[in-house]
Design an enzyme around this catalytic site. Structure first.
Site, PDB file in Angstrom:
ATOM      1  N   ARG A  49       0.854  -1.196   0.000  1.00 25.50           N
ATOM      2  CA  ARG A  49       0.000   0.000   0.000  1.00 25.50           C
ATOM      3  C   ARG A  49       0.884   1.239   0.000  1.00 25.50           C
ATOM      4  O   ARG A  49       2.099   1.145   0.117  1.00 25.50           O
ATOM      5  CB  ARG A  49      -1.022  -0.010   1.150  1.00 25.50           C
ATOM      6  CG  ARG A  49      -0.652  -0.590   2.477  1.00 25.50           C
ATOM      7  CD  ARG A  49       0.412   0.121   3.247  1.00 25.50           C
ATOM      8  NE  ARG A  49       0.158   1.540   3.377  1.00 25.50           N
ATOM      9  CZ  ARG A  49       1.098   2.430   3.588  1.00 25.50           C
ATOM     10  NH1 ARG A  49       2.377   2.068   3.708  1.00 25.50           N
ATOM     11  NH2 ARG A  49       0.826   3.710   3.695  1.00 25.50           N
ATOM     12  N   GLY A  50       0.207   2.405  -0.115  1.00 27.70           N
ATOM     13  CA  GLY A  50       0.969   3.644  -0.288  1.00 27.70           C
ATOM     14  C   GLY A  50       1.045   3.904  -1.787  1.00 27.70           C
ATOM     15  O   GLY A  50       1.368   2.992  -2.565  1.00 27.70           O
ATOM     16  N   ALA A  51       0.729   5.149  -2.189  1.00 28.14           N
ATOM     17  CA  ALA A  51       0.539   5.438  -3.611  1.00 28.14           C
ATOM     18  C   ALA A  51       1.701   4.981  -4.523  1.00 28.14           C
ATOM     19  O   ALA A  51       1.467   4.226  -5.481  1.00 28.14           O
ATOM     20  CB  ALA A  51       0.261   6.930  -3.779  1.00 28.14           C
ATOM     21  N   ARG A  92      -7.706  -0.375  -6.625  1.00 27.99           N
ATOM     22  CA  ARG A  92      -7.947   0.759  -5.707  1.00 27.99           C
ATOM     23  C   ARG A  92      -8.111   2.032  -6.549  1.00 27.99           C
ATOM     24  O   ARG A  92      -7.345   2.246  -7.489  1.00 27.99           O
ATOM     25  CB  ARG A  92      -6.787   0.924  -4.707  1.00 27.99           C
ATOM     26  CG  ARG A  92      -6.633  -0.267  -3.759  1.00 27.99           C
ATOM     27  CD  ARG A  92      -5.689   0.027  -2.612  1.00 27.99           C
ATOM     28  NE  ARG A  92      -6.294   0.910  -1.635  1.00 27.99           N
ATOM     29  CZ  ARG A  92      -5.625   1.459  -0.617  1.00 27.99           C
ATOM     30  NH1 ARG A  92      -4.333   1.204  -0.465  1.00 27.99           N
ATOM     31  NH2 ARG A  92      -6.245   2.248   0.251  1.00 27.99           N
ATOM     32  N   GLN A 201      -1.978   2.647   9.957  1.00 30.48           N
ATOM     33  CA  GLN A 201      -0.697   2.697   9.224  1.00 30.48           C
ATOM     34  C   GLN A 201       0.352   3.491   9.999  1.00 30.48           C
ATOM     35  O   GLN A 201       1.543   3.230   9.896  1.00 30.48           O
ATOM     36  CB  GLN A 201      -0.894   3.342   7.842  1.00 30.48           C
ATOM     37  CG  GLN A 201      -1.623   2.486   6.840  1.00 30.48           C
ATOM     38  CD  GLN A 201      -3.124   2.720   6.861  1.00 30.48           C
ATOM     39  OE1 GLN A 201      -3.697   3.111   7.875  1.00 30.48           O
ATOM     40  NE2 GLN A 201      -3.779   2.457   5.753  1.00 30.48           N
ATOM     41  N   ASP A 242      -1.909  10.852  -2.160  1.00 25.65           N
ATOM     42  CA  ASP A 242      -2.369   9.800  -3.078  1.00 25.65           C
ATOM     43  C   ASP A 242      -2.739  10.355  -4.444  1.00 25.65           C
ATOM     44  O   ASP A 242      -2.621   9.679  -5.457  1.00 25.65           O
ATOM     45  CB  ASP A 242      -3.548   9.045  -2.472  1.00 25.65           C
ATOM     46  CG  ASP A 242      -3.051   8.167  -1.352  1.00 25.65           C
ATOM     47  OD1 ASP A 242      -2.946   8.659  -0.216  1.00 25.65           O
ATOM     48  OD2 ASP A 242      -2.703   7.007  -1.632  1.00 25.65           O
ATOM     49  N   ASN A 252      -5.203  12.464   0.570  1.00 27.45           N
ATOM     50  CA  ASN A 252      -4.287  11.619   1.338  1.00 27.45           C
ATOM     51  C   ASN A 252      -5.141  10.869   2.357  1.00 27.45           C
ATOM     52  O   ASN A 252      -6.371  11.036   2.416  1.00 27.45           O
ATOM     53  CB  ASN A 252      -3.195  12.465   2.005  1.00 27.45           C
ATOM     54  CG  ASN A 252      -2.088  11.606   2.598  1.00 27.45           C
ATOM     55  OD1 ASN A 252      -1.552  10.709   1.926  1.00 27.45           O
ATOM     56  ND2 ASN A 252      -1.742  11.824   3.855  1.00 27.45           N
ATOM     57  N   LYS A 253      -4.513  10.055   3.152  1.00 33.30           N
ATOM     58  CA  LYS A 253      -5.226   9.207   4.116  1.00 33.30           C
ATOM     59  C   LYS A 253      -6.254   9.986   4.924  1.00 33.30           C
ATOM     60  O   LYS A 253      -5.990  11.118   5.347  1.00 33.30           O
ATOM     61  CB  LYS A 253      -4.179   8.550   5.031  1.00 33.30           C
ATOM     62  CG  LYS A 253      -4.699   7.664   6.117  1.00 33.30           C
ATOM     63  CD  LYS A 253      -5.644   6.582   5.622  1.00 33.30           C
ATOM     64  CE  LYS A 253      -5.031   5.700   4.540  1.00 33.30           C
ATOM     65  NZ  LYS A 253      -6.066   4.880   3.847  1.00 33.30           N
TER      66      LYS A 253
HETATM   67  O1  MRU Z   1      -4.554   3.221   2.243  1.00 31.93           O
HETATM   68  P1  MRU Z   1      -3.068   3.419   2.130  1.00 31.93           P
HETATM   69  O2  MRU Z   1      -2.301   2.861   3.269  1.00 31.93           O
HETATM   70  O3  MRU Z   1      -2.555   2.962   0.790  1.00 31.93           O
HETATM   71  O4  MRU Z   1      -2.903   5.006   2.169  1.00 31.93           O
HETATM   72  C1  MRU Z   1      -1.614   5.531   2.055  1.00 31.93           C
HETATM   73  C2  MRU Z   1      -1.551   6.996   2.205  1.00 31.93           C
HETATM   74  O5  MRU Z   1      -2.539   7.671   2.340  1.00 31.93           O
HETATM   75  C3  MRU Z   1      -0.192   7.609   2.116  1.00 31.93           C
HETATM   76  O6  MRU Z   1      -0.091   8.728   2.941  1.00 31.93           O
HETATM   77  C4  MRU Z   1       0.041   8.047   0.654  1.00 31.93           C
HETATM   78  O7  MRU Z   1      -0.181   6.989  -0.219  1.00 31.93           O
HETATM   79  C5  MRU Z   1       1.389   8.595   0.444  1.00 31.93           C
HETATM   80  S1  MRU Z   1       2.594   7.326   0.322  1.00 31.93           S
HETATM   81  C6  MRU Z   1       4.095   7.966  -0.040  1.00 31.93           C
END
Ligand code: MRU
Length: 346
Positions: A49-51, A92, A201, A242, A252-253
């Site tokens: 996970r994470g963009a 996603r 996270q 994201d 973002n999250k």
């Molecule tokens: O749902 P996730 O864990 O994929 O969400 C991740 C985030 O929101 C991160 O802050 C974002 O992707 C930046 S990662 C460098």
């Protein structure tokens, strides 16, 4: 190089090895994806996970999908190739890096098919593109880390939300990349990490990463951030992204928006750190960013424990949009940009 590998292409085995982020921090387990479907599941279930990491994983997922077509003797057709891209694109919706990486893979695949390349040669070309996406991701994050250091005062205490570290990228991290660079520059920083409900996270991943890097970190619940700011315990905020719309609105999250509002109320700088691949110039503003809604049980449970009645209605958006007006600057590999003028990132 991080002290762990989030994603590794295993050349001899022709498989993608992932650290299982669902199991952290209790267990440091790795698993291998041999087929496309495993990568798609890993993205959906947040094993990866994470963009930026989702984009890199999807690129290798395309290679695995093509490999399957070759191994099963089905052959690579335009239709078969499109089905691979579609399966990964459906995992996603919010992180634009997924679609950005798939677009690159699609271009290489379709051009190769048009030119009638040999199947193994085409697979190798796709693997080379996935490797390039990985390498560029890593390079961009080191670069943005170097720019980001400029906004970190010596001795700063930084608040972050979710995980925008090496676990969320090929290697180095975006928000945590800036922190790594600041630490390497001897800035003596301290970090407060929001726990990041519902999937934690921040507590599971960010604190795990920062402890490994020996960057001092203190964990707080999400609802403690404003209190810490009011107490003068925070100097600035850095988060990842994201998807960033053309006007600088940033998805973002979930919870990031509240942090930005609290930062504004306390006159604290609020920075977004992201590669330019996260900017979606096709969207004028954040209202058009698709926001993923996830399984209600993620909210009804805290980890394995039920904390709400099974039948209670739940709303579970995984992301929110922070308006450009709340963002002090966007730290990219091309420089530190004003959120309302991202033209240098094109
Ligand atoms: O749902 P996730 O864990 O994929 O969400 C991740 C985030 O929101 C991160 O802050 C974002 O992707 C930046 S990662 C460098």
């Amino acid at each position: 190089m991080s002290t762990f590998q989030t994603l590794t292409w295993l050349t001899e085995k022709r498989s993608l090895r992932l650290i299982d982020q669902r199991r952290l921090p209790s267990e440091e387990l790795f698993f291998e994806c041999r087929v496309l479907h495993q990568v798609a599941e890993a993205i959906k279930t947040l094993a990866v996970r994470g963009a930026p990491a989702i984009g890199v994983a999807a690129a290798y997922g395309v290679v695995l999908g093509v490999q399957e077509l070759i191994e099963t003797g089905n052959g690579i057709t335009l239709q078969g190739f499109a089905a691979i891209i579609d399966e990964l694109a459906g995992t996603r919706p919010t992180a634009v890096n997924l679609f950005w990486a798939l677009e690159r893979m699609k271009k290489v695949g379709e051009e190769g098919l048009e030119k009638g390349f040999d199947e193994d040669f085409l697979r190798d070309l796709l693997l080379a593109e996935a490797d390039l996406i990985y390498a560029e991701d890593d390079q961009a994050h080191h670069q943005l880390g170097e720019f980001g250091v400029q906004v970190i005062p010596a001795g700063a205490t930084i608040l972050t939300h979710c995980n925008a570290g090496a676990l969320a990228c090929a290697e180095y991290g975006t928000a945590l990349g800036v922190m790594r660079a600041a630490q390497a520059a001897g800035k003596n920083i301290k970090v407060y990490a929001d726990e990041t409900r519902p999937l934690l996270q921040g507590s599971r991943l960010t604190t795990w990463e920062l402890l490994k890097e020996e960057i001092p970190v203190t964990l707080i619940c999400d609802n403690m951030a404003a209190h810490c700011m009011a107490k003068g315990m925070i100097d600035l905020v850095i988060v990842g992204a994201d998807r960033i719309a053309a006007n600088g609105d940033t998805a973002n999250k979930i919870g990031t928006y509240s942090v930005a509002l609290a930062a504004k109320a306390h006159n604290l700088p609020f920075y977004v750190a992201a590669p330019t691949a996260t900017i979606d110039f096709s969207l004028a503003d954040g209202s058009a960013i698709p926001i993923e809604e996830r399984n209600p049980d993620e909210v009804r449970f805290f980890g394995e424990s039920r904390t709400a009645p099974a039948k209670v209605e739940v709303y579970n958006p995984a992301f929110d949009v922070t308006p450009t007006t709340l963002i002090s600057a966007i730290i990219t590999e091309k420089g530190i940009l004003a959120p309302d003028n991202l033209s240098a990132a094109r």
